[in-house]
Design a protein around this motif. Structure first.
Motif, PDB file in Angstrom:
ATOM      1  N   ASN A  44      36.851 -10.850  25.128  1.00  0.00           N
ATOM      2  CA  ASN A  44      36.630 -10.023  23.937  1.00  0.00           C
ATOM      3  C   ASN A  44      35.209  -9.458  23.892  1.00  0.00           C
ATOM      4  N   ASN A  45      34.746  -8.986  25.037  1.00  0.00           N
ATOM      5  CA  ASN A  45      33.399  -8.433  25.139  1.00  0.00           C
ATOM      6  C   ASN A  45      33.378  -6.933  25.449  1.00  0.00           C
ATOM      7  N   LYS A  76      29.079  -6.417  22.188  1.00  0.00           N
ATOM      8  CA  LYS A  76      30.076  -6.008  23.170  1.00  0.00           C
ATOM      9  C   LYS A  76      29.481  -4.945  24.091  1.00  0.00           C
ATOM     10  N   SER A 121      34.052  -3.144  23.923  1.00  0.00           N
ATOM     11  CA  SER A 121      34.287  -2.396  22.676  1.00  0.00           C
ATOM     12  C   SER A 121      35.091  -1.124  22.916  1.00  0.00           C
TER      13      SER A 121
END
Length: 564
Positions: free
Chosen positions: A153-154, A75, A156
């Motif tokens: 969803n990359n 991420k 963090s």
């Protein structure tokens, strides 16, 4: 640098030994700097809560979020910092460790932005971090990138760091930029936010919580902080009403405390170095020229220099070619060097936070360092009760919103400077003053860590009962001579400050009150006479300058932030 294999690691239950492996792999540190750093890293690693990290300089604030970000190697972490210089300081450190980063600021060209944005949304992305300035967070391109990273969803973390160096929020001048961040925070609540700052007062933390929509609720946010006390720093103040302020006096101070014989460099093989903070660019140039003529290895460093010259000066200082730099407030905070043994303020700092942060450039390696303020009476004479009442009245007698903002700003600037005056002229332990200002738990004064405590710890001011006892044991004449001897000792060793002299005079005054002699002025006259004898009989004592060369006007440097 290659990523470590995460396949067999349970992040939610990572043990300390596994975490230390990552610390050694990425940062080459054998252990955490302190327990608070370790606890903050563990909390951030869980990604289920917002975290505020507030550490003094040198206590490992940035690793608190950098290490967890690297552990989530697939991420990316976005780090938002107000000043480009502070961004580049972190970016260069990471690149030297082999960690790939990208930067977007007002200095980034459109073609470079397109390349960076394209790389960040690709499956073959190389970067672990994207550093951006606050203003870039409101651009359409950034918002589209953020949306893409969240949907895939990359992403963090989103980190807001170095907020202590952004003073303009106090006056509402940049609230709209931080409010943009607040809107992003509300839109992407599933992404954990990390707020990192150096030692900050309650007002700063409250502002950050409010503008970033981070509630003060232990279920959804947690704060990790370390007390501001730094025992390796010695603070003192020199004013021209007692000791005189001049380039000659400053040179003697530099010679005494910036030589390898008089400092403890530890494992650092470089020559000890120092920073001198000045009010304006003009003063940095003049003071550097004057000190250079007196044999000091020094250069001026400020935003008015051409970029090539500016970078060259900084590089030569970092390599030890220059031992000192004269700097303005903002330019001085661009310097990050571990072996700075001396930080001087040539004039009254703008506020307690500003002085704490700037003086905190000293002693980041943990070895002893000295922090001194030189100022004139003219620098503090304006900050009196009459002017305070006048400015307070102006706030209540405005006719428009714009007038209200300007009046409030002027009043806040005045109050911050007045607190700084109290710091310089008061008789409270310098470290305790900081501790109380920043809301730390009550601390006990540490002997010999500032000019106030050093005189107290030597037993020259213990209250009337102690004075009576000394008088009974030594007699009045011997006691007064002992005080005067201490005065002479401090002066000969270039340790005399205004506070020392005032404290010694206060001892004499208390001595008089405790013993109620028929002619109280006689004792003070005795002290003054002895002082004059000292001046005549000790020709090796540095001369008292007849005038001050410090500039204390209200002119502000263009590269300075408004005084808080």
């Amino acid at each position: 640098m290659e990523n470590m294999d995460m396949d067999n690691i349970d992040i939610d239950n990572m043990d300390i030994e596994s975490l230390l492996k990552y610390l050694r792999h990425y940062f080459h540190h054998s252990d955490f700097k302190n327990e608070t750093q370790k606890d903050a890293i563990l909390a951030i690693l869980k990604r289920d809560i917002d975290v505020i990290v507030s550490f003094p300089s040198g206590y490992g604030r940035t690793i608190c979020y950098q290490l967890p970000s690297l552990i989530y190697s697939k991420k990316i972490t976005i780090v938002i910092i107000p000043l480009v210089a502070r961004i580049m300081d972190q970016v260069n450190t990471l690149k030297n460790l082999g960690i790939h980063t990208e930067v977007i600021s007002t200095l980034t060209t459109d073609s470079e932005k397109m390349r960076i944005y394209g790389d960040l949304i690709s499956e073959s992305r190389k970067s672990h971090f994207l550093y951006v300035t606050v203003d870039q967070a409101s651009t359409l391109a950034f918002k589209l990138l953020l949306s893409n990273l969240v949907q895939t969803n990359n992403l963090s973390y989103i980190v807001v760091d170095e907020t202590h160096s952004e003073n303009q929020w106090i006056y509402g001048q940049k609230n709209y930029e931080y409010q943009t961040l607040g809107m992003l925070r509300n839109k992407y609540k599933e992404i954990p936010w990390i707020v990192a700052t150096a030692t900050a007062g309650v007002d700063v933390i409250d502002f950050l919580r409010r503008v970033l929509c981070i509630k003060d609720d232990p279920k959804i946010s947690i704060r990790f902080s370390i007390p501001c006390y730094r025992p390796n720093l010695f603070y003192d103040v020199v004013q021209d009403d007692i000791h005189g302020v001049s380039v000659h006096h400053l040179k003697i101070f530099i010679d005494n405390y910036l030589t390898e014989e008089n400092v403890n460099p530890g494992s650092d093989t470089e020559k000890p170095s120092g920073l001198i903070f000045c009010k304006t660019r003009e003063v940095t140039e003049k003071l550097a020229k004057d000190l250079k003529q007196n044999g000091i290895s020094i250069a001026a460093y400020h935003a008015g220099l051409e970029e090539v010259d500016r970078n060259a000066v900084k590089d030569l200082f970092m390599k030890g070619h220059y031992q000192l730099l004269t700097v303005t407030s903002v330019s001085g905070m661009e310097i990050n060097k571990a072996n700075i043994r001396l930080v001087v303020h040539w004039g009254l700092p703008s506020s307690i936070p500003a002085y704490y942060y700037e003086s905190g450039q000293a002693g980041k390696d943990g070895n002893p360092a000295r922090c001194r303020i030189y100022l004139t009476r003219r620098a503090t004479s304006y900050y009196n009760s009459k002017n305070e009442s006048m400015l307070a009245s102006a706030v209540n007698s405005v006719n428009s919103l714009e007038q209200a903002k300007n009046a409030a700003k002027s009043f806040l600037v005045f109050l911050h400077a007045r607190y700084m005056k109290d710091f310089c002229e008061g008789l409270k332990c310098r470290h305790k003053f900081f501790s109380e200002y920043f809301g730390d738990e009550k601390m006990e004064c540490q002997c010999n860590k500032c000019d106030i405590c050093s005189i107290v710890s030597d037993g020259f001011y213990g209250g009337r009962s102690a004075i009576r006892l000394d008088m009974l044991q030594m007699g009045m004449n011997t006691y007064i001579k002992k005080i005067c001897s201490k005065f002479n000792e401090l002066q000969k060793n270039n340790m005399l400050t205004t506070t020392d002299a005032l404290n010694i005079m206060k001892v004499c005054d208390e001595f008089v009150k405790a013993n109620t002699p028929d002619n109280p002025r006689a004792i003070l006259t005795t002290f003054n006479g002895y002082e004059e004898t000292v001046k005549v009989n000790n020709t090796d004592v540095e001369p008292l300058p007849s005038s001050s060369l410090i500039e204390n006007d209200d002119k502000k440097d263009e590269d300075q932030l408004p005084a808080p």
